[in-house]
Design a protein around this motif. Structure first.
Motif, PDB file in Angstrom:
ATOM      1  N   ASN A  20       0.861  -1.180   0.000  1.00  0.00           N
ATOM      2  CA  ASN A  20       0.000   0.000   0.000  1.00  0.00           C
ATOM      3  C   ASN A  20       0.901   1.234   0.000  1.00  0.00           C
ATOM      4  N   TYR A  21       0.851   1.998  -1.066  1.00  0.00           N
ATOM      5  CA  TYR A  21       1.697   3.181  -1.106  1.00  0.00           C
ATOM      6  C   TYR A  21       1.186   4.187  -2.137  1.00  0.00           C
ATOM      7  N   VAL A  22       1.594   5.423  -1.926  1.00  0.00           N
ATOM      8  CA  VAL A  22       1.364   6.508  -2.868  1.00  0.00           C
ATOM      9  C   VAL A  22       2.704   6.807  -3.535  1.00  0.00           C
ATOM     10  N   ALA A  36       6.784  20.078 -18.075  1.00  0.00           N
ATOM     11  CA  ALA A  36       6.896  19.360 -16.807  1.00  0.00           C
ATOM     12  C   ALA A  36       5.583  18.651 -16.537  1.00  0.00           C
ATOM     13  N   ASN A  37       5.660  17.489 -15.930  1.00  0.00           N
ATOM     14  CA  ASN A  37       4.480  16.697 -15.626  1.00  0.00           C
ATOM     15  C   ASN A  37       4.633  16.104 -14.228  1.00  0.00           C
ATOM     16  N   VAL A  38       3.617  16.264 -13.394  1.00  0.00           N
ATOM     17  CA  VAL A  38       3.613  15.730 -12.038  1.00  0.00           C
ATOM     18  C   VAL A  38       2.480  14.709 -11.931  1.00  0.00           C
ATOM     19  N   ARG A  39       2.795  13.515 -11.431  1.00  0.00           N
ATOM     20  CA  ARG A  39       1.810  12.437 -11.356  1.00  0.00           C
ATOM     21  C   ARG A  39       1.812  11.819  -9.965  1.00  0.00           C
ATOM     22  N   SER A  40       0.627  11.476  -9.506  1.00  0.00           N
ATOM     23  CA  SER A  40       0.464  10.773  -8.243  1.00  0.00           C
ATOM     24  C   SER A  40      -0.329   9.502  -8.500  1.00  0.00           C
ATOM     25  N   GLU A  41       0.169   8.372  -7.978  1.00  0.00           N
ATOM     26  CA  GLU A  41      -0.483   7.077  -8.172  1.00  0.00           C
ATOM     27  C   GLU A  41      -0.737   6.424  -6.824  1.00  0.00           C
ATOM     28  N   LEU A  42      -1.894   5.787  -6.695  1.00  0.00           N
ATOM     29  CA  LEU A  42      -2.287   5.100  -5.474  1.00  0.00           C
ATOM     30  C   LEU A  42      -2.317   3.601  -5.736  1.00  0.00           C
ATOM     31  N   THR A  43      -1.611   2.837  -4.896  1.00  0.00           N
ATOM     32  CA  THR A  43      -1.573   1.381  -4.999  1.00  0.00           C
ATOM     33  C   THR A  43      -2.083   0.773  -3.698  1.00  0.00           C
ATOM     34  N   ARG A  89      -1.931  -3.440  -6.041  1.00  0.00           N
ATOM     35  CA  ARG A  89      -2.572  -3.144  -7.323  1.00  0.00           C
ATOM     36  C   ARG A  89      -2.781  -1.647  -7.465  1.00  0.00           C
ATOM     37  N   ARG A  90      -2.354  -1.090  -8.610  1.00  0.00           N
ATOM     38  CA  ARG A  90      -2.533   0.338  -8.855  1.00  0.00           C
ATOM     39  C   ARG A  90      -4.018   0.636  -9.049  1.00  0.00           C
ATOM     40  N   VAL A  91      -4.549   1.552  -8.240  1.00  0.00           N
ATOM     41  CA  VAL A  91      -5.981   1.823  -8.231  1.00  0.00           C
ATOM     42  C   VAL A  91      -6.320   3.064  -9.042  1.00  0.00           C
ATOM     43  N   ALA A  92      -5.602   4.179  -8.825  1.00  0.00           N
ATOM     44  CA  ALA A  92      -5.948   5.427  -9.487  1.00  0.00           C
ATOM     45  C   ALA A  92      -4.706   6.289  -9.595  1.00  0.00           C
ATOM     46  N   SER A  93      -4.747   7.247 -10.524  1.00  0.00           N
ATOM     47  CA  SER A  93      -3.656   8.194 -10.672  1.00  0.00           C
ATOM     48  C   SER A  93      -4.200   9.511 -11.194  1.00  0.00           C
ATOM     49  N   ILE A  94      -3.512  10.598 -10.869  1.00  0.00           N
ATOM     50  CA  ILE A  94      -3.862  11.918 -11.376  1.00  0.00           C
ATOM     51  C   ILE A  94      -2.573  12.618 -11.777  1.00  0.00           C
ATOM     52  N   ALA A  95      -2.593  13.313 -12.909  1.00  0.00           N
ATOM     53  CA  ALA A  95      -1.399  13.973 -13.432  1.00  0.00           C
ATOM     54  C   ALA A  95      -1.735  15.380 -13.867  1.00  0.00           C
TER      55      ALA A  95
END
Length: 218
Positions: free
Chosen positions: A126-128, A151-158, A162-168
């Protein structure tokens, strides 16, 4: 010219590695990756790369020098990638990458940075993960023009591995500012849903909803 430059580079790198660590030079310098191609019986281009494995007990590190193209117009490329090896907290914790390339037309630099933050009783599953990518391209013959940057910044939630969601969120001098939101396999559906919005001059010029099937099992 490209072959001679790469041969000199490979020789210098190999000699440096052998001088710095004679006992481990064979482990540091990997076999070169060489390729040539042609069409209608004529030589068209080539690609040659040399990779150094500079890994330590805590870090996986590789440095790659590459030249590709044709004899009259080669493109030179360098990449350095550092990845923290897995530990008891997170599967992959930190990654850093820098690179540069140039040819007769343009020069480019790029960098990436990523970090994982574990949480819960099982932080390894479980990690961001936060990541940032930046790049800049400068035409060689137009020195007075500002380089094209982005430049691009992305955050992913696992969760549970299992990767659940991401926002960039991304933007730059090209006027391609935008936001991407991706939801992966909601409610165990084998699909990924992505909403993408692109803005130009403070107005939304492009809005898309994309659905991509995600492999669940074979």
């Amino acid at each position: 010219m490209g072959f001679r430059a790469l041969a000199s580079l490979i020789a210098a790198v190999a000699a440096t590695a052998a001088f710095a660590a004679p006992a481990t030079a064979g482990d540091i310098v990997r076999k070169p990756d060489l390729a040539v191609w042609g069409a209608d019986g004529r030589f068209q281009g080539y690609s040659a790369a040399q990779t150094l494995d500079l890994s330590s007990d805590a870090e996986k590190a590789t440095f790659t020098a590459k030249v590709a193209g044709n004899l009259d117009d080669p493109t030179y490329n360098f990449d350095l990638n550092l990845n923290q090896k897995p530990d008891e907290h997170v599967t992959t914790n930190r990654a850093v990458g820098v690179g540069a390339s140039w040819n007769a037309r343009e020069a480019a630099i790029r960098s990436s940075l990523a970090r994982s933050f574990g949480f819960g009783l099982l932080p390894k599953t479980n990690y961001v993960r936060l990541s940032m990518d930046m790049n800049a391209v400068q035409p060689v013959y137009l020195r007075g023009r500002m380089p094209v940057t982005r430049a691009n910044v992305r955050s992913e939630l696992t969760l549970d591995g299992r990767r659940v969601a991401s926002i960039a969120v991304g933007g730059g001098t090209t006027g391609q500012e935008g936001v991407d939101f991706s939801l992966t396999r909601p409610f165990d559906l084998p699909a990924e849903f992505t909403v993408s919005l692109r803005a130009d001059d403070e107005r939304v010029q492009d809005g898309r909803l994309m659905v991509k099937l995600v492999r669940a099992t074979w």
